[in-house]
Design a protein around this motif. Structure first.
Motif, PDB file in Angstrom:
ATOM      1  N   LEU A 217      -5.447  23.348   2.033  1.00 55.47           N
ATOM      2  CA  LEU A 217      -3.873  23.061   2.057  1.00 55.47           C
ATOM      3  C   LEU A 217      -3.332  24.269   2.953  1.00 55.47           C
ATOM      4  N   ILE A 218      -2.237  23.715   3.799  1.00 55.97           N
ATOM      5  CA  ILE A 218      -1.607  24.772   4.876  1.00 55.97           C
ATOM      6  C   ILE A 218      -0.022  24.481   4.688  1.00 55.97           C
ATOM      7  N   ASP A 219       0.675  25.079   5.393  1.00 52.10           N
ATOM      8  CA  ASP A 219       2.077  24.981   5.708  1.00 52.10           C
ATOM      9  C   ASP A 219       2.470  25.230   6.979  1.00 52.10           C
ATOM     10  N   THR A 220       3.752  25.108   7.483  1.00 47.64           N
ATOM     11  CA  THR A 220       4.159  25.184   8.861  1.00 47.64           C
ATOM     12  C   THR A 220       4.829  26.262   8.858  1.00 47.64           C
ATOM     13  N   GLU A 221       5.179  27.280   8.038  1.00 50.39           N
ATOM     14  CA  GLU A 221       6.056  28.343   8.180  1.00 50.39           C
ATOM     15  C   GLU A 221       5.347  29.731   7.838  1.00 50.39           C
ATOM     16  N   SER A 222       4.483  29.698   6.654  1.00 54.56           N
ATOM     17  CA  SER A 222       3.928  31.004   6.271  1.00 54.56           C
ATOM     18  C   SER A 222       2.473  30.994   6.402  1.00 54.56           C
ATOM     19  N   ASP A 223       1.878  32.087   6.053  1.00 53.72           N
ATOM     20  CA  ASP A 223       0.336  32.534   6.437  1.00 53.72           C
ATOM     21  C   ASP A 223      -0.470  31.763   5.590  1.00 53.72           C
ATOM     22  N   PHE A 224       0.140  30.766   4.580  1.00 51.47           N
ATOM     23  CA  PHE A 224      -0.643  30.376   3.518  1.00 51.47           C
ATOM     24  C   PHE A 224      -1.802  29.296   3.927  1.00 51.47           C
ATOM     25  N   LEU A 239      -8.008  27.889  -4.198  1.00 53.98           N
ATOM     26  CA  LEU A 239      -8.557  29.141  -3.797  1.00 53.98           C
ATOM     27  C   LEU A 239      -7.751  29.582  -2.522  1.00 53.98           C
ATOM     28  N   ASP A 240      -7.124  30.795  -2.832  1.00 52.83           N
ATOM     29  CA  ASP A 240      -6.356  31.415  -1.795  1.00 52.83           C
ATOM     30  C   ASP A 240      -7.271  31.951  -0.623  1.00 52.83           C
ATOM     31  N   LEU A 241      -7.112  31.486   0.743  1.00 49.74           N
ATOM     32  CA  LEU A 241      -7.863  32.023   1.920  1.00 49.74           C
ATOM     33  C   LEU A 241      -6.979  32.669   2.916  1.00 49.74           C
ATOM     34  N   GLY A 242      -5.800  32.081   2.993  1.00 46.82           N
ATOM     35  CA  GLY A 242      -5.154  32.886   4.013  1.00 46.82           C
ATOM     36  C   GLY A 242      -5.579  32.425   5.413  1.00 46.82           C
ATOM     37  N   ARG A 243      -4.500  32.293   6.344  1.00 50.78           N
ATOM     38  CA  ARG A 243      -4.872  32.129   7.855  1.00 50.78           C
ATOM     39  C   ARG A 243      -5.620  33.295   8.572  1.00 50.78           C
TER      40      ARG A 243
END
Length: 464
Positions: A217-224, A239-243
């Protein structure tokens, strides 16, 4: 059920070669095999190729139904299909049509070509059984066009093993939210499990998409960036990975050039994922990432004993003849993409050739032909199956079932580069496993967006 409600399916030879048990795929409807199809199967069964095995399996399936005490009259009129595990809905009949006894005249195609005889058989049955529905089933596109032109009302491709209708609907392995991911949520529950952070998110806040295990899962505006680890009827565990963390991953000196490569590398290096499927355009980094991760896991982390590299061997131009040498030497031209990749990984070494030979021996890299994989059990290895868009579903099944304890399989392919005459993007074995393994917790699938090979390759992918 009334006889007129049951359709009559006339099968072409290539349907039985594609799926030897295709006679069981038509539920309550009846299946007709023209005698010409049996003659073609007979010619193919003794060849020294993989398709010969499929021909023999198809012949045995026909013999199981029509053999024994069946009379010639029953074979022509139709014999009920016997019950078979996994095909309980197949309750129609199977018959052989003696097309060599029929003098095709009105509306028939000229000549004694096998395709024309099968088309003429379907045309004859359409006239004979009117108003009953008669359908010619073939995987040959030109034959479908000829059949339509000859007057057959219904001509179809064999689509029983086709899981999607349009390649645009194939799962990419990730879902991108518009805007900021956290702004979609009303409530989040977060827990720490050692080094990992897990978010429990209500499904109703996430567009009610059909998320599946190990989807990113990713988004267009944050580091998520996150990966789905568990899914219930009401909640999603992520599970939080972070870009930034993904982009800082490294394997054998290779770092991701974009978030898609980062997600792929994370899956490749995860010891809990047994199957990684990488798809995408030419030049997106599939083979490079797979090889770098394989060397990292074998040489640096000692998680596996060896690397086995294989692929099938279709030719896109005229054959250059037989290749000399051992199995590995014969496979070298086919696996030049792997040796090219190894050269890229070691191009800055003082002695690149020496480094290449050392790593080939240190990582125990073996080049194997897919033709000799049947019956093997591969333990504690990384298996890289390259160019697998050219494999059928049954061929890929054969490969996956060879994987033993402690083995990781990496499948790479580009569905825009299919060389097989009988496969399309939607019927390729690569498409088949992407859809079939979506809900398997031990697999991950990634479509690598973007060409990173060169600006020339990127322009060619976009404009040619």
């Amino acid at each position: 059920m009334e006889q007129d409600d049951r359709k009559l399916f006339v099968l072409d030879t290539n349907v039985l070669l594609h799926e030897p048990l295709a006679i069981y795929s038509f539920k309550e409807h009846d299946v007709v095999i023209p005698m010409t199809v049996l003659e073609e199967l007979d010619q193919i069964k003794d060849r020294k190729s993989d398709v010969s095995r499929d021909a023999r399996v198809a012949i045995r399936a026909l013999e199981d139904t029509l053999g024994g005490d069946t009379t010639p009259e029953q074979i022509i009129n139709g014999v009920p299909l016997p019950s078979r595990e996994g095909h309980a809905d197949a309750i129609g009949s199977l018959s052989i049509f003696p097309d060599h006894l029929v003098d095709f005249t009105l509306g028939a195609l000229p000549g004694d070509g096998n395709d024309n005889r099968i088309i003429n058989t379907a045309l004859h049955l359409q006239n004979l059984h009117h108003p009953r529905t008669v359908v010619l089933v073939t995987k040959d596109i030109n034959m479908r066009l000829k059949a339509k032109g000859a007057g057959i009302q219904l001509v179809e491709d064999y689509r029983t093993d086709q899981l999607i209708d349009d390649i645009r609907f194939l799962s990419k392995g990730f879902y991108q939210f518009q805007g900021n991911f956290w702004e979609h949520l009303n409530k989040v529950s977060t827990e720490r499990h050692g080094r990992h952070t897990i978010h429990e998110v209500p499904l109703k806040d996430l567009d009610n998409e059909p998320f599946y295990i190990n989807q990113y899962l990713i988004d267009t505006e944050s580091d998520f960036c996150g990966r789905v680890t568990e899914r219930s009827d009401t909640h999603l565990h992520i599970l939080d990975l972070g870009r930034e963390r993904l982009k800082n991953l490294e394997a054998w000196g290779v770092k991701p050039k974009n978030v898609y490569q980062g997600m792929a590398l994370q899956a490749l290096l995860d010891p809990d994922i047994d199957l990684v499927i990488l798809t995408g355009p030419a030049g997106c980094g599939k083979t490079l990432l797979a090889m770098a991760a394989a060397l990292e896991l074998v040489v640096e982390r000692n998680r596996y004993d060896k690397v086995i590299v294989t692929r099938n061997t279709p030719e896109i131009a005229e054959s250059i003849g037989f290749l000399p040498g051992t199995e590995e030497e014969k496979m070298m031209p086919w696996l030049a993409a792997i040796t090219d990749t190894l050269e890229v990984l070691h191009k800055n070494d003082v002695n690149p050739t020496g480094s290449l030979n050392y790593i080939m021996e240190k990582a125990n890299i073996q080049f194997k032909s897919i033709n000799f994989m049947r019956g093997r059990s591969i333990q504690n290895s990384i298996v890289l199956l390259d160019e697998c868009q050219n494999l059928t579903a049954s061929q890929i099944k054969t490969m996956i079932t060879r994987m033993g304890e402690g083995t990781k399989l990496i499948c790479c392919g580009n569905l825009a580069q299919i060389d097989s005459n009988y496969l399309t993007a939607v019927t390729s074995g690569l498409t088949y496993i992407v859809e079939r393994f979506k809900d398997f917790e031990g697999s991950a699938n990634l479509y690598l967006n973007g060409v990173v090979r060169s600006r020339l390759a990127e322009y060619a992918e976009e404009h040619l």
